[in-house]
Design a protein around this motif. Structure first.
Motif, PDB file in Angstrom:
ATOM      1  N   ARG A  77       0.840  -1.199   0.000  1.00 31.67           N
ATOM      2  CA  ARG A  77       0.000   0.000   0.000  1.00 31.67           C
ATOM      3  C   ARG A  77       0.879   1.255   0.000  1.00 31.67           C
ATOM      4  NH1 ARG A  77      -3.077   2.790  -1.801  1.00 31.67           N
ATOM      5  NH2 ARG A  77      -4.360   4.270  -0.688  1.00 31.67           N
ATOM      6  N   ARG A  78       1.961   1.189   0.779  1.00 32.85           N
ATOM      7  CA  ARG A  78       2.907   2.310   0.885  1.00 32.85           C
ATOM      8  C   ARG A  78       3.545   2.591  -0.485  1.00 32.85           C
ATOM      9  NH1 ARG A  78       8.520   2.078   3.239  1.00 32.85           N
ATOM     10  NH2 ARG A  78       8.954   4.115   4.124  1.00 32.85           N
ATOM     11  N   LEU A  79       3.919   1.520  -1.188  1.00 27.98           N
ATOM     12  CA  LEU A  79       4.529   1.681  -2.509  1.00 27.98           C
ATOM     13  C   LEU A  79       3.517   2.258  -3.498  1.00 27.98           C
ATOM     14  CD1 LEU A  79       6.566  -1.651  -2.740  1.00 27.98           C
ATOM     15  CD2 LEU A  79       7.504   0.651  -2.546  1.00 27.98           C
ATOM     16  N   GLU A  80       2.266   1.766  -3.394  1.00 32.61           N
ATOM     17  CA  GLU A  80       1.219   2.259  -4.298  1.00 32.61           C
ATOM     18  C   GLU A  80       0.977   3.750  -4.079  1.00 32.61           C
ATOM     19  OE1 GLU A  80      -1.395  -1.857  -4.712  1.00 32.61           O
ATOM     20  OE2 GLU A  80      -2.126  -0.232  -3.451  1.00 32.61           O
ATOM     21  N   ARG A  81       0.951   4.144  -2.788  1.00 32.18           N
ATOM     22  CA  ARG A  81       0.714   5.569  -2.470  1.00 32.18           C
ATOM     23  C   ARG A  81       1.841   6.440  -3.027  1.00 32.18           C
ATOM     24  NH1 ARG A  81      -1.092   4.508   2.882  1.00 32.18           N
ATOM     25  NH2 ARG A  81       0.922   5.210   3.676  1.00 32.18           N
ATOM     26  N   GLU A  82       3.056   5.910  -2.951  1.00 32.61           N
ATOM     27  CA  GLU A  82       4.197   6.671  -3.467  1.00 32.61           C
ATOM     28  C   GLU A  82       4.095   6.847  -4.977  1.00 32.61           C
ATOM     29  OE1 GLU A  82       7.375   5.392  -0.038  1.00 32.61           O
ATOM     30  OE2 GLU A  82       7.794   4.848  -2.119  1.00 32.61           O
ATOM     31  N   VAL A  83       3.623   5.780  -5.665  1.00 35.37           N
ATOM     32  CA  VAL A  83       3.457   5.855  -7.125  1.00 35.37           C
ATOM     33  C   VAL A  83       2.379   6.883  -7.458  1.00 35.37           C
ATOM     34  CG1 VAL A  83       2.694   4.547  -9.156  1.00 35.37           C
ATOM     35  CG2 VAL A  83       4.268   3.509  -7.517  1.00 35.37           C
ATOM     36  N   GLU A  84       1.269   6.864  -6.668  1.00 32.60           N
ATOM     37  CA  GLU A  84       0.164   7.798  -6.904  1.00 32.60           C
ATOM     38  C   GLU A  84       0.595   9.260  -6.731  1.00 32.60           C
ATOM     39  OE1 GLU A  84      -2.865   6.543  -4.193  1.00 32.60           O
ATOM     40  OE2 GLU A  84      -3.166   4.660  -5.258  1.00 32.60           O
ATOM     41  N   THR A  85       1.431   9.494  -5.732  1.00 29.92           N
ATOM     42  CA  THR A  85       1.830  10.890  -5.457  1.00 29.92           C
ATOM     43  C   THR A  85       3.026  11.287  -6.312  1.00 29.92           C
ATOM     44  OG1 THR A  85       3.156  10.113  -3.618  1.00 29.92           O
ATOM     45  CG2 THR A  85       0.961  10.948  -3.101  1.00 29.92           C
TER      46      THR A  85
END
Lengths: 53, 475
Positions: free
Chosen positions: B467-475
């Protein structure tokens, strides 16, 4: 105690306690060298006194 | 990130705090029991070998990680091994924090028995009855609170607070265990204890169990791979040594274990040799809280030495508890909490999640079993993260970097890259193959409960990392 037990006692205790005292003295010597260098105002590029292990 | 720069005042502050972390109840109550039930001298050989090929190499990794990343376990794994490996740092933090929950209870027991030895209560009462009435009551919850308050009170003042306490408690602890060992070896009949401890049974060196027990004991009592050294290393000076400190702490810790082994076994063989099998088979609490008081009672000046024994045990437990509180707090500080805010969360959680262990010794044993074995995985994760960063690079840039007092050769690269992972995987496979206590996940001491609790923790950590990696990709 038989001689082998004595040998083990001296060997294990000597290695563990001796190792501790050895590294303690090395650390104290190193700190003393660093403080004396600092008090002489010399720079400390790599602290010196490397012992290869 | 709002972390003010904190640093140990001197090398000795760091060394004493880290020794305080390493020297815990495992040295005093577990080592004598394990060495006695695993062939004495043969076990000692394997124990010394693993000090050199497991504990010290991993301690060097931990020091190097902390010094390089200047972040707690989660941040350090993320920064040095890659963002996809933060879950490994999360595992290390989770294991140490789960241990902290019940370790505070154990520290409370030590405080209770220190009080009982000082007031003479232990001398007046039957120790087995006292232990039974103590553990059946609400008192362990109260002593757990006391231990937690002490730990939080020390960590509240930051690393300088930890340093100040360590500078008093650790030298005192060393003096206390030396006094106890001298008293024990001068008891009539003590040489039988020394003979038992140091007589090698060479054929047992071929027994894989001896080697695995020696590895486990080293992992337990040096604290290598727990993430605690990494946490203290965050606060070491830029030009502070890594390798000499690791050797000093590894040998210092095992020196205390050896003194404790000599103390306990010489006392047992001098006072009650007929019961030695029963005593060493009595488990950690049985040996410490039931048998040791009985043995001290039969010794000249026993009341004084009993108080010294429980004082040493309390110091060892409290200094280790402090490091666990600091580890968990530091992980929260890395995500933006202030020290005292983080500490209040950790202390509150410790108090709440430690309560089941305080009120049920079976629950405590379950947690000890599950997260104690988890430390093997923590050690493996450190080695894998170091491989990911580059063990040779770590050696060149950090271990042998500025301030180094001992040059570490390429042997260390081989140990961390190959041998430590092989040791950890072998040990894990052995645990599983043994299937101790059965596979039922609801059994308190089986392999099943370990796999269930690890499985839940690992799934949660992996999902969080994803989830942390996904959030980083999103931002």
């Amino acid at each position: 105690m038989n001689p082998v037990t004595w040998l083990m006692l001296v060997g294990v205790c000597g290695f563990v306690w001796g190792g501790f005292v050895y590294f303690l003295i090395r650390g104290m010597r190193s700190e003393a060298a660093k403080s004396s260098r600092e008090s002489e105002g010399k720079s400390d590029p790599l602290s010196g006194g490397h012992t290869e292990l | 990130m709002s972390i003010e720069k904190e640093e140990f005042g001197s090398r000795w502050g760091l060394v004493l705090a880290t020794l305080g972390m390493a020297v815990g109840t495992g040295n005093i109550w577990r080592f004598p029991r394990i060495v006695a039930s695993n062939g004495g001298g043969s076990f000692l050989i394997a124990w010394v070998v693993f000090l050199l090929i497991w504990s010290i190499p991993l301690m060097i990794v931990e020091f190097a990680f902390g010094k390089r990343a200047r972040l707690g376990t989660v941040g350090a794994f993320s920064r040095l091994a890659g963002r996809g490996h933060a879950w490994m740092g999360g595992w290390v933090a989770l294991c140490a924090t789960a241990i902290m929950f019940y370790y505070s209870v154990v520290a409370g027991w030590c405080l209770r028995y220190l009080g009982a030895s000082l007031t003479g209560e232990l001398a007046r009462q039957d120790s087995a009855a006292l232990w039974q009435s103590f553990t059946d009551s609400w008192q362990p919850a109260f002593t757990h609170l006391l231990a937690m308050l002490f730990g939080v009170g020390v960590v509240w003042f930051g690393v300088r607070g930890i340093e100040r306490v360590a500078k008093v408690l650790i030298p005192t602890l060393f003096v206390l265990v030396i006094i106890l060992a001298i008293r024990a070896v001068t008891l009539p009949g003590a040489e039988r204890g020394l003979e038992f401890l140091f007589s090698p049974q060479w054929h047992r060196l071929g027994d894989v169990r001896i080697w695995l027990e020696a590895l486990t004991q080293n992992a337990w009592d040096t604290g290598a791979g727990w993430g605690l050294i990494l946490t203290y290393a965050i606060y070491m000076g830029v030009r502070e040594d890594v390798s000499l400190n690791a050797f000093l702490i590894g040998f210092g810790n095992n020196s205390v274990s050896l003194l404790a082994g000599i103390t306990v076994l010489c006392t047992v063989f001098a006072i009650n040799p007929a019961a030695q099998g029963q005593i060493v088979g009595a488990g950690n609490e049985g040996l410490t809280f039931i048998w040791m008081p009985q043995l001290f009672e039969h010794m000249a000046g026993g009341a004084v030495f009993m108080a010294i024994f429980f004082l040493a045990l309390s110091f060892a437990a409290l200094t280790s508890l402090i490091s666990m509180l600091e580890l968990a707090s530091r992980v929260l500080m890395d995500v933006g909490l202030k020290r005292r805010e983080a500490l209040l969360w950790v202390g509150g959680a410790g108090l709440a999640f430690g309560l089941p262990s305080a009120l049920s010794i079976d629950f405590l044993h379950n947690q000890d079993w599950v997260w104690g074995v988890g430390l093997m995985l923590s050690g493996l994760f450190f080695a894998l993260a170091a491989r990911r960063f580059g063990v040779e690079r770590l050696r060149r840039e950090v271990v042998n970097g500025p301030g180094s007092d001992l040059y570490v050769g390429r042997w260390w690269v081989g140990l961390i890259s190959v041998l430590v992972p092989v040791e950890a995987i072998t040990l894990m496979v052995w645990w599983l193959w043994q299937g101790r206590g059965g596979w039922n996940p609801l059994s308190a001491s089986g392999t099943g409960t370990v796999l269930l609790q690890w499985g839940i923790a690992l799934i949660v950590l992996l999902l969080w990392n994803l989830r942390r990696l996904e959030r980083e990709v999103e931002t």
